[in-house]
Enzyme design. Structure first.
Site, PDB file in Angstrom:
ATOM      1  N   HIS A   1     -10.536  -3.288  -1.373  1.00  0.00           N
ATOM      2  CA  HIS A   1     -11.131  -2.399  -0.537  1.00  0.00           C
ATOM      3  C   HIS A   1     -12.654  -1.832  -1.162  1.00  0.00           C
ATOM      4  CE1 HIS A   1      -9.181  -4.009   3.256  1.00  0.00           C
ATOM      5  NE2 HIS A   1      -8.207  -3.437   2.830  1.00  0.00           N
TER       6      HIS A   1
ATOM      7  N   TYR B   1      -0.727  -9.767   0.545  1.00  0.00           N
ATOM      8  CA  TYR B   1       0.805  -8.678   1.142  1.00  0.00           C
ATOM      9  C   TYR B   1       0.299 -10.044   3.092  1.00  0.00           C
ATOM     10  CZ  TYR B   1      -3.770  -6.074   2.964  1.00  0.00           C
ATOM     11  OH  TYR B   1      -4.828  -5.248   3.718  1.00  0.00           O
TER      12      TYR B   1
ATOM     13  N   HIS C   1      -7.343  -8.884  -2.714  1.00  0.00           N
ATOM     14  CA  HIS C   1      -8.414  -8.167  -1.996  1.00  0.00           C
ATOM     15  C   HIS C   1      -8.636  -6.385  -2.479  1.00  0.00           C
ATOM     16  CE1 HIS C   1      -5.882  -7.537   1.441  1.00  0.00           C
ATOM     17  NE2 HIS C   1      -6.745  -6.422   1.347  1.00  0.00           N
TER      18      HIS C   1
ATOM     19  N   TYR D   1       0.684  -0.931  -0.496  1.00  0.00           N
ATOM     20  CA  TYR D   1       0.213   0.175   0.162  1.00  0.00           C
ATOM     21  C   TYR D   1       0.925   1.237   0.387  1.00  0.00           C
ATOM     22  CZ  TYR D   1      -4.237  -2.598   1.042  1.00  0.00           C
ATOM     23  OH  TYR D   1      -4.969  -2.977   0.940  1.00  0.00           O
TER      24      TYR D   1
ATOM     25  N   ARG E   1      -2.671 -12.425   3.787  1.00  0.00           N
ATOM     26  CA  ARG E   1      -4.493 -11.556   2.796  1.00  0.00           C
ATOM     27  C   ARG E   1      -4.262 -11.870   1.768  1.00  0.00           C
ATOM     28  NH1 ARG E   1      -7.542  -8.119   4.189  1.00  0.00           N
ATOM     29  NH2 ARG E   1      -9.368 -10.208   3.486  1.00  0.00           N
TER      30      ARG E   1
HETATM   31 FE   FE2 Z   1      -5.817  -4.116   2.856  1.00  0.00          FE
END
Ligand code: FE2
Length: 233
Positions: A156, A141, A154, A102, A151
Site C-alpha cells: 500500500h 493473504y 501488494h 499484517y 489478495r
Molecule cells: Fe493489503
C-alpha cells in the site's frame, strides 16, 4: 485556481463494484459534494524531513534482527500530469510480511508474525521526485470477500500533496502474479492499461548483486497516465 483535465474514462476504480463487496458500504450512492478548502486546511502541518528516522525507508533494519523473507528494493518517481517530478512529498507504505500477515489486531490470518518486521515505512521524494524503500516481498493473504479469496502480493502507498486533504492512496503489485484475474480490487479498474500501471516492473539496474532484487514503481498523480487511486471517502 488551477483546473485539471478529467481523468480518462475507465482509468480509475469503479466506486461501487459488486464483486468487491465492501465498496457498497464505503462509497456513496449520491455524487460527491465538493467542499472548498479553508485556510487552516491549506496551511495545516505536514511532515517535514526532521521526524523521519534513518531506517524509516528500510524495513529490514527496524528490528533487532533482519526480518524473514525475500529482501527487495522498491524505487520509483512521483510525477505530475506533465511528467515533471514531484519533489519533497511524503511517501508512506504499509504491507504484510513474507507470510502474508499484517501486524494489526484485525488480522487473524493464521500465518506467523515476524517480530522484526513492522510492515510500515516512509520517506520523502528527492528533487527529482525519486523515492527508495528496502523491504521484504509481501506474501499473498486471504480475505473474506468471497470463497477462497486471496489478495495478490501488494504494497500500500499513500502520498500527500499540499495538504492532508490531498492524500492519495494506491497499491503496488508485482509482475506476473497469477492472482490478478481473481482480485476484484484490481478488476474494479475497467481499463487494462490503467491496471497495468499498478504493477511494478522488475528493475535489474537497481538490483544489488548478492543482496537484493529491485522493482520500479512510478506514481503519476494526475492526467492521462494517472495511477489508479482508491475511492475511499
Ligand atoms: Fe493489503
Amino acid at each position: 485556481m488551477k483546473v485539471f483535465a478529467a481523468l480518462p474514462a475507465g482509468s480509475q476504480p469503479v466506486p461501487r463494484y459488486p464483486d468487491y463487496v465492501s465498496t457498497a458500504l464505503r462509497n456513496p450512492k449520491q455524487p460527491l459534494v465538493i467542499v472548498p478548502q479553508t485556510l487552516s486546511e491549506l496551511t495545516g502541518p505536514v511532515y517535514g524531513h526532521g521526524p523521519i528516522a534513518e531506517t524509516d525507508n528500510d524495513l529490514t533494519r527496524q528490528g533487532a534482527q533482519e526480518p524473514h523473507g525475500e529482501r527487495i528494493i522498491v524505487r520509483g518517481r512521483v510525477l505530475d500530469e506533465g511528467g515533471r517530478p514531484v519533489a519533497n512529498t511524503l511517501v508512506e507504505i504499509w504491507q504484510a510480511n513474507a507470510g502474508g500477515r499484517y501486524r494489526h489486531s484485525n488480522d487473524n490470518h493464521p500465518a506467523p508474525l515476524d517480530p522484526n518486521f513492522t510492515g510500515a515505512g516512509r520517506t520523502m521524494t528527492d528533487a527529482e521526485g525519486r523515492y527508495t524503500f528496502t523491504t521484504i516481498k509481501p506474501g499473498p493473504y486471504p480475505w473474506r470477500n468471497h470463497y477462497n479469496a486471496w489478495r495478490p502480493a501488494h504494497i500500500h502507498f499513500s502520498l500527500f500533496g499540499t495538504s492532508f486533504l490531498s492524500r492519495l492512496v494506491t497499491q503496488m503489485y508485482f509482475p506476473d502474479d497469477p492472482l490478478f484475474p481473481y482480485d476484484p480490487i484490481m478488476q474494479s479498474i475497467p481499463d487494462e492499461q490503467a491496471r497495468q500501471r499498478l504493477i511494478s516492473r522488475f528493475d535489474l539496474e537497481a538490483s544489488r548483486p548478492e543482496w537484493a532484487l529491485a522493482f520500479r514503481f512510478n506514481i503519476v498523480l494526475r492526467g492521462r497516465d494517472a495511477t489508479p487511486f482508491e475511492n475511499k471517502p
